[in-house]
Design a protein around this motif. Structure first.
Motif, mmCIF file in Angstrom:
data_model
loop_
_atom_site.group_PDB
_atom_site.id
_atom_site.type_symbol
_atom_site.label_atom_id
_atom_site.label_comp_id
_atom_site.label_asym_id
_atom_site.label_seq_id
_atom_site.Cartn_x
_atom_site.Cartn_y
_atom_site.Cartn_z
ATOM 1 N N ALA A 40 0.819 -1.213 0.000
ATOM 2 C CA ALA A 40 0.000 0.000 0.000
ATOM 3 C C ALA A 40 0.848 1.256 0.000
ATOM 4 O O ALA A 40 0.516 2.247 -0.644
ATOM 5 C CB ALA A 40 -0.932 -0.001 1.213
ATOM 6 N N VAL A 41 1.964 1.239 0.723
ATOM 7 C CA VAL A 41 2.836 2.412 0.803
ATOM 8 C C VAL A 41 3.868 2.336 -0.305
ATOM 9 O O VAL A 41 4.540 1.319 -0.495
ATOM 10 C CB VAL A 41 3.537 2.486 2.177
ATOM 11 C CG1 VAL A 41 4.484 3.682 2.225
ATOM 12 C CG2 VAL A 41 2.506 2.571 3.284
ATOM 13 N N HIS A 42 4.002 3.452 -1.038
ATOM 14 C CA HIS A 42 4.949 3.497 -2.151
ATOM 15 C C HIS A 42 5.713 4.805 -2.053
ATOM 16 O O HIS A 42 5.121 5.887 -2.016
ATOM 17 C CB HIS A 42 4.195 3.400 -3.481
ATOM 18 C CG HIS A 42 5.097 3.367 -4.681
ATOM 19 N ND1 HIS A 42 5.972 2.332 -4.926
ATOM 20 C CD2 HIS A 42 5.249 4.252 -5.709
ATOM 21 C CE1 HIS A 42 6.624 2.572 -6.048
ATOM 22 N NE2 HIS A 42 6.204 3.735 -6.546
ATOM 23 N N ASN A 43 7.039 4.699 -1.982
ATOM 24 C CA ASN A 43 7.882 5.889 -1.826
ATOM 25 C C ASN A 43 7.444 6.741 -0.644
ATOM 26 O O ASN A 43 7.369 7.970 -0.730
ATOM 27 C CB ASN A 43 7.888 6.719 -3.112
ATOM 28 C CG ASN A 43 8.672 6.036 -4.226
ATOM 29 O OD1 ASN A 43 9.368 5.047 -3.984
ATOM 30 N ND2 ASN A 43 8.561 6.550 -5.435
ATOM 31 N N ASN A 44 7.101 6.081 0.430
ATOM 32 C CA ASN A 44 6.678 6.731 1.676
ATOM 33 C C ASN A 44 5.387 7.543 1.519
ATOM 34 O O ASN A 44 5.136 8.482 2.281
ATOM 35 C CB ASN A 44 7.790 7.620 2.233
ATOM 36 C CG ASN A 44 8.889 6.805 2.889
ATOM 37 O OD1 ASN A 44 9.722 6.227 2.208
ATOM 38 N ND2 ASN A 44 8.877 6.734 4.210
ATOM 39 N N LEU A 45 4.564 7.181 0.558
ATOM 40 C CA LEU A 45 3.272 7.843 0.356
ATOM 41 C C LEU A 45 2.151 6.822 0.497
ATOM 42 O O LEU A 45 2.212 5.732 -0.083
ATOM 43 C CB LEU A 45 3.192 8.488 -1.033
ATOM 44 C CG LEU A 45 4.115 9.677 -1.297
ATOM 45 C CD1 LEU A 45 4.084 10.040 -2.777
ATOM 46 C CD2 LEU A 45 3.699 10.877 -0.450
ATOM 47 N N LEU A 46 1.149 7.168 1.277
ATOM 48 C CA LEU A 46 -0.060 6.347 1.391
ATOM 49 C C LEU A 46 -1.198 7.178 0.814
ATOM 50 O O LEU A 46 -1.525 8.266 1.313
ATOM 51 C CB LEU A 46 -0.342 5.999 2.850
ATOM 52 C CG LEU A 46 -1.566 5.108 3.113
ATOM 53 C CD1 LEU A 46 -1.458 3.776 2.378
ATOM 54 C CD2 LEU A 46 -1.748 4.877 4.609
ATOM 55 N N VAL A 47 -1.817 6.681 -0.269
ATOM 56 C CA VAL A 47 -2.757 7.495 -1.053
ATOM 57 C C VAL A 47 -4.066 6.741 -1.249
ATOM 58 O O VAL A 47 -4.063 5.536 -1.512
ATOM 59 C CB VAL A 47 -2.169 7.833 -2.445
ATOM 60 C CG1 VAL A 47 -3.040 8.868 -3.154
ATOM 61 C CG2 VAL A 47 -0.734 8.332 -2.318
ATOM 62 N N VAL A 48 -5.187 7.462 -1.121
ATOM 63 C CA VAL A 48 -6.492 6.902 -1.468
ATOM 64 C C VAL A 48 -7.171 7.809 -2.489
ATOM 65 O O VAL A 48 -6.959 9.028 -2.504
ATOM 66 C CB VAL A 48 -7.416 6.734 -0.238
ATOM 67 C CG1 VAL A 48 -6.853 5.734 0.734
ATOM 68 C CG2 VAL A 48 -7.681 8.067 0.424
ATOM 69 N N SER A 49 -7.973 7.205 -3.328
ATOM 70 C CA SER A 49 -8.720 7.940 -4.347
ATOM 71 C C SER A 49 -10.191 7.542 -4.262
ATOM 72 O O SER A 49 -10.508 6.368 -4.034
ATOM 73 C CB SER A 49 -8.181 7.621 -5.743
ATOM 74 O OG SER A 49 -8.975 8.226 -6.753
ATOM 75 N N GLY A 50 -11.088 8.496 -4.436
ATOM 76 C CA GLY A 50 -12.521 8.211 -4.372
ATOM 77 C C GLY A 50 -13.297 8.944 -5.444
ATOM 78 O O GLY A 50 -12.994 10.101 -5.759
ATOM 79 N N ASP A 51 -14.262 8.265 -6.027
ATOM 80 C CA ASP A 51 -15.166 8.855 -7.019
ATOM 81 C C ASP A 51 -16.559 8.860 -6.424
ATOM 82 O O ASP A 51 -17.182 7.807 -6.263
ATOM 83 C CB ASP A 51 -15.119 8.049 -8.312
ATOM 84 C CG ASP A 51 -16.010 8.630 -9.404
ATOM 85 O OD1 ASP A 51 -16.781 9.569 -9.115
ATOM 86 O OD2 ASP A 51 -15.944 8.145 -10.546
ATOM 87 N N PHE A 52 -17.076 10.038 -6.088
ATOM 88 C CA PHE A 52 -18.360 10.149 -5.406
ATOM 89 C C PHE A 52 -19.487 10.576 -6.339
ATOM 90 O O PHE A 52 -20.602 10.821 -5.905
ATOM 91 C CB PHE A 52 -18.248 11.144 -4.242
ATOM 92 C CG PHE A 52 -17.232 10.729 -3.226
ATOM 93 C CD1 PHE A 52 -17.582 9.918 -2.168
ATOM 94 C CD2 PHE A 52 -15.907 11.115 -3.353
ATOM 95 C CE1 PHE A 52 -16.640 9.511 -1.237
ATOM 96 C CE2 PHE A 52 -14.957 10.718 -2.424
ATOM 97 C CZ PHE A 52 -15.337 9.911 -1.371
ATOM 98 N N ILE A 53 -19.187 10.686 -7.622
ATOM 99 C CA ILE A 53 -20.202 11.108 -8.590
ATOM 100 C C ILE A 53 -21.114 9.925 -8.889
ATOM 101 O O ILE A 53 -20.672 8.859 -9.279
ATOM 102 C CB ILE A 53 -19.561 11.615 -9.888
ATOM 103 C CG1 ILE A 53 -18.659 12.806 -9.593
ATOM 104 C CG2 ILE A 53 -20.631 12.003 -10.910
ATOM 105 C CD1 ILE A 53 -17.849 13.264 -10.777
ATOM 106 N N GLY A 54 -22.425 10.123 -8.732
ATOM 107 C CA GLY A 54 -23.391 9.084 -9.064
ATOM 108 C C GLY A 54 -23.518 7.996 -8.039
ATOM 109 O O GLY A 54 -24.182 6.987 -8.278
#
Length: 299
Positions: A40-54
């Motif tokens: 889950a962690v890549h280059n010391n970055l933990l990132v989430v993405s979300g699409d809330f449309i619809g």
């Protein structure tokens, strides 16, 4: 204290597509657990993405994430749990799982469709088309995980509140526009009927002219005596070459009665238009049937 910073996008006009990320401070070890944190962690970055449309219900979420139909989506969801190593509770088969989740879909529950994603750098994150938020730097991965996975819930609340506010504003604007147009129509005098040329120079279908322009404008002017009289005079002038004056008089009489509220004259007006057009275009074979229907309106 950690502060959330919006790095990209407009706070007052959220797009519905979100990226949130946390930085794991260099030198911190990644804890080992059942969840594959090292992936889950890549280059010391933990990132989430979300699409809330619809996304408005649990069924919408399952449909988008796992399949076209709600039932198929639930089955795919159960299979997805198995693939991740999360076995179903003992004694709970997929059908029971489906029933339990479907029961939730009738409640006012809105899922949070966010997922962990990977980027090589913060610069690459900021290149994405989304509302982008930095949720802080963390020494512990567990705390970073709490931050990035809980933030989408807050974001979704902001986004839906804005959509509700904008919808209400749009409705009010539309109602105001309708009110202004209605006021403008009410304050505008009816248009006087003006026909170019005369019947002798007219080359089109007379019935179409009568139905689409003459009758509508005369009826629209029915409550304005001066406009109605002027429009009728202009119509008579246009029809001067028509040899049967009694037809014009019959048409005017039926139109006056209709304008005064006698709806039974609506058919009479239509028949007078057909009769006048039939004589003008010399469709004499149509005249007897039209005349027979008109006879019932004779006083």
């Amino acid at each position: 204290m950690t502060h959330i910073v919006q790095k990209k996008g407009f706070p007052n006009r959220l797009s519905g597509i979100m990226i949130a990320y946390a930085r794991i401070l260099p030198g911190e070890s990644i804890e080992k657990s059942d969840f594959p944190w090292d992936e889950a962690v890549h280059n010391n970055l933990l990132v989430v993405s979300g699409d809330f449309i619809g996304q408005s219900s649990l069924k919408d979420f399952l449909k988008k994430e796992f399949g076209a139909g709600a039932s198929e989506g639930l089955e795919s969801f159960a299979e997805h749990l198995r693939e991740m190593g999360s076995e179903l509770p003992e004694g709970l088969n997929p059908d029971e799982l489906r029933e339990k989740i479907e029961s939730l879909s009738h409640m006012d529950i809105i899922p949070v469709p966010a997922r962990i994603v990977q980027f090589d750098s913060e610069e690459q994150i900021l290149e994405q088309t989304a509302d982008i938020f930095w949720v802080g730097d963390f020494r512990g991965l567990a705390q970073a995980h709490l931050a990035v996975t809980s933030f989408p819930i807050l974001y979704q609340a902001w986004y839906r509140e804005q959509m509700s506010s904008y919808l209400q504003s749009d409705i009010e604007d539309l109602l105001n526009q309708i009110a202004k147009k209605s006021l403008a129509i009410e304050s505008t005098s009816p248009e006087v009927l003006n026909l170019e040329g005369s019947l002798e120079s007219f080359e089109g279908e007379l019935l179409q002219l009568l139905n689409s322009e003459v009758v509508p404008k005369l009826m629209y002017a029915k409550n304005d005596t001066a406009t109605f009289k002027m429009s009728m005079n202009n119509f008579k002038k246009f029809m001067e070459a028509y040899s049967r004056l009694e037809d014009i008089e019959g048409f005017e009489k039926a139109l006056n009665l209709l304008a005064k509220g006698d709806d039974s004259q609506r058919e009479a007006v239509e028949l007078w238009c057909k009769l006048i057009s039939a004589f003008h275009h010399e469709r004499f074979e149509d005249i007897p049937s039209i005349q027979e229907k008109l006879n019932k309106f004779a006083s």
